[in-house]
Write an enzyme that holds these catalytic residues in place. Structure first.
Site, PDB file in Angstrom:
ATOM      1  CB  VAL A  49     -12.551 -23.855  -3.634  1.00 45.30           C
ATOM      2  CG1 VAL A  49     -13.682 -23.815  -4.661  1.00 45.30           C
ATOM      3  CG2 VAL A  49     -12.086 -22.444  -3.301  1.00 45.30           C
ATOM      4  CD  GLU A  50     -12.381 -28.975  -6.417  1.00 45.26           C
ATOM      5  OE1 GLU A  50     -13.295 -29.767  -6.157  1.00 45.26           O
ATOM      6  OE2 GLU A  50     -12.190 -28.504  -7.554  1.00 45.26           O
ATOM      7  CB  SER A  51     -12.648 -31.333  -0.106  1.00 46.03           C
ATOM      8  OG  SER A  51     -11.359 -30.875   0.315  1.00 46.03           O
TER       9      SER A  51
END
Length: 412
Positions: free
Chosen positions: A154-156
């Site tokens: 989700v983040e990167s």
């Protein structure tokens, strides 16, 4: 021979020994109760026969039922294949949690979003290949839900070098101030936010710390705070509780990105739980980490390590994105990641060697061409004549060196 190869051969040898023992014991048992039992087609591995195999009371079975030992023998052979995805699925804790209709709709929306572009999931999961097994291991050792291992998705998008326009960086997308507060070293030579090992430890520490300090161990609320900040989540929680709600994550009114944070995580975990249903092909990832860690007490350049380990400099750079200038300095970082198949004795030499021995190893009889190398630069580096290099290596086109190409540095 690598550790993994040795381990696999040992397991195969041990497995063969066990199976042979079982077969001999089963043969001895079957001789005592003739006729010999043959495993029927479609045998389910239980003592209860299928409906097609059940005889009525007026019929006599032509074959005796398998003994308990024989049944156990066949069950022992039905080994479940293990890979990193299986290990991850087994560690999921939130997938069977019942949600309200509204909350489930938020998750379903993201399932459909990811499902509409399965090629994106494939790209991201392939990028996760070097890291997933190790991160899953770290999450499991802390007793955290396996879904937490998917936060970098989700983040990167599992890109260790990812940087946002707001200044967040790395697999876990730490902002500079947050990274500084968590002790992630950041200078001109090294950025701990890009170091997968260091930043993963920091991220898991941060999630556990916030969950214990603010949310009585509620990791979903801690995930929301990871994204939006504890102050924002705490205000939203107080507002929800003033309206008679429990103040759980699904009750809160948060910034739009944070409202989608946990639904995204649950959606991708749902797809990974049953990839065939969602027509997604996941890359094969072994259960063991894809890298080994070398503790260093002396500075080492990736070029020197590449020569000594016989590993491409590009591969080392990919595993060590936190090294900003192509070298590791123990004053900033002590751990170098290398491909796990590197010989253990060579790793020991790298760990224990000094600059002089490393330089000697790096200036051996061969040079592995890296992107951007030229014959003139290589000749200057090793103090040899460029024309000798051309002659020794039968080079027809001096300007067409290929990355990975090995050049001999002597006439021998």
């Amino acid at each position: 021979m690598t550790y993994r190869t040795i381990r696999q051969r040992f397991m195969l040898s041990a497995g063969s020994t066990v199976i042979m023992g079982l077969m001999l014991a089963a043969a001895a048992s079957s001789q005592a109760s003739a006729p010999a039992y043959e495993r029927p087609t479609g045998f389910t591995g239980t003592s209860t026969p299928s409906s097609s195999a059940v005889s009525n009371s007026s019929m006599v079975s032509t074959k005796p039922s398998p003994s308990a030992f024989q049944t156990h023998f066949w069950e022992a052979l039905e080994l479940k294949p293990q890979d990193a995805w299986t290990t991850l699925r087994e560690s999921f804790q939130w997938q069977n949690t019942s949600l309200s209709v509204e909350a489930q709709a938020r998750v379903d929306e993201w399932i459909e979003h990811y499902r509409s572009s399965p090629e994106n999931i494939v790209t991201i999961t392939e990028r996760a290949t070097p890291w997933l097994a190790w991160i899953t291991q770290q999450v499991s050792e802390r007793g955290l839900p396996g879904e937490v291992a998917l936060i970098p998705f989700v983040e990167s998008s599992f890109d260790p070098g990812a940087k946002s326009h707001r200044g967040a960086a790395g697999l876990w997308q730490f902002m500079p101030a947050t990274g500084d507060a968590l002790g992630l070293v950041r200078n001109g030579n090294y950025d701990g936010r890009l170091d997968v090992v260091t930043s993963t430890d920091a991220a898991l520490d941060y999630l556990e710390m916030q969950a214990d300090e603010w949310y009585e161990g509620d990791l979903m609320l801690s995930l929301a705070a990871y994204n939006a900040g504890a102050g924002t989540v705490n205000r939203a929680q107080r507002q929800a509780q003033s309206q008679g709600l429990n103040g759980e994550y699904w009750d809160l009114s948060l910034p739009q990105e944070t409202m989608q944070y946990v639904p995204k995580l649950k959606a991708i975990a749902t797809i990974i739980s049953d990839p065939e249903r969602y027509e997604v092909i996941l890359p094969e990832i072994h259960t063991e980490p894809a890298f080994a860690k070398v503790q260093l007490a002396h500075p080492v350049s990736l070029s020197e390590a590449s020569q000594m380990l016989d590993v491409s400099q590009a591969a080392l750079a990919e595993l060590n994105p936190g090294l900003l200038n192509g070298s590791i300095d123990p004053s900033s970082a002590q751990t170098l990641l290398v491909p796990e198949e590197v010989d253990a004795q060579v790793l020991a030499q790298l760990s224990q060697g000094n600059r002089q021995t490393l330089a000697q190893a790096a200036s051996g009889d061969t040079h592995r061409v890296e992107s951007g190398d030229s014959l003139s630069a290589i000749a200057a580096r090793y103090n040899v004549d460029q024309q000798d290099l051309i002659r020794w290596n039968a080079i027809d086109r001096p300007g067409a060196l290929q990355p990975g190409q090995l050049l001999t540095l002597s006439g021998r």
